[in-house]
Design a protein around this motif. Structure first.
Motif, mmCIF file in Angstrom:
data_model
loop_
_atom_site.group_PDB
_atom_site.id
_atom_site.type_symbol
_atom_site.label_atom_id
_atom_site.label_comp_id
_atom_site.label_asym_id
_atom_site.label_seq_id
_atom_site.Cartn_x
_atom_site.Cartn_y
_atom_site.Cartn_z
ATOM 1 N N ALA A 128 0.831 -1.203 0.000
ATOM 2 C CA ALA A 128 0.000 0.000 0.000
ATOM 3 C C ALA A 128 0.869 1.258 0.000
ATOM 4 C CB ALA A 128 -0.939 0.000 1.202
ATOM 5 N N ILE A 140 -7.272 4.142 4.185
ATOM 6 C CA ILE A 140 -6.249 5.181 4.078
ATOM 7 C C ILE A 140 -6.868 6.509 4.480
ATOM 8 C CG2 ILE A 140 -4.751 6.429 2.472
ATOM 9 C CD1 ILE A 140 -4.768 3.766 0.811
ATOM 10 N N VAL A 176 -2.322 4.414 7.151
ATOM 11 C CA VAL A 176 -2.913 3.231 6.535
ATOM 12 C C VAL A 176 -3.283 2.260 7.642
ATOM 13 C CG1 VAL A 176 -2.522 1.282 4.960
ATOM 14 C CG2 VAL A 176 -1.500 3.527 4.452
ATOM 15 N N ILE A 235 -8.389 -2.200 3.122
ATOM 16 C CA ILE A 235 -7.358 -1.210 3.354
ATOM 17 C C ILE A 235 -8.054 0.130 3.593
ATOM 18 C CG2 ILE A 235 -5.295 -0.088 2.402
ATOM 19 C CD1 ILE A 235 -5.048 -3.183 2.712
#
Length: 103
Positions: A21, A52, A38, A50
């Protein structure tokens, strides 16, 4: 989220997903890396989400950058690891002037 584990301590899965990532984020000049976080959720099996939280420069097209990052991160994780990406959530925490925090 039922069946999900939020990884806070480094282990092999966390480190690998974080590396992929961050590699994708580092390629984007619109992202202020040192202010971006993250988080990783592992779901049942080899599925992951994920999350962010980003700081972006105002000169960028926010929606198109976020869509491109979502696709790129999901594609790279699924290519480089056995994980399937359920979601890539990107939250823009703050916008800064494009001349601030130049990398």
């Amino acid at each position: 989220m039922k069946g999900a584990i939020r990884l806070r301590r480094p282990n092999a899965a966390y480190s690998t997903l974080m590396t992929v990532a961050m590699m994708c984020l580092h390629e984007r000049q619109e992202i202020v890396i040192d202010e971006t976080t993250v988080d990783i959720l592992l779901n049942e099996g080899f599925a992951c989400t994920i999350i962010i939280t980003a700081v972006m420069r105002t000169s960028s097209s926010i929606i198109s950058v976020c869509e491109e990052m979502q696709e790129r991160i999901a594609r790279e994780i699924e290519t480089m690891t056995p994980f399937k990406v359920k979601h890539v959530h990107i939250f823009v925490k703050r916008l800064i002037d494009h001349q601030e925090k130049n990398a």
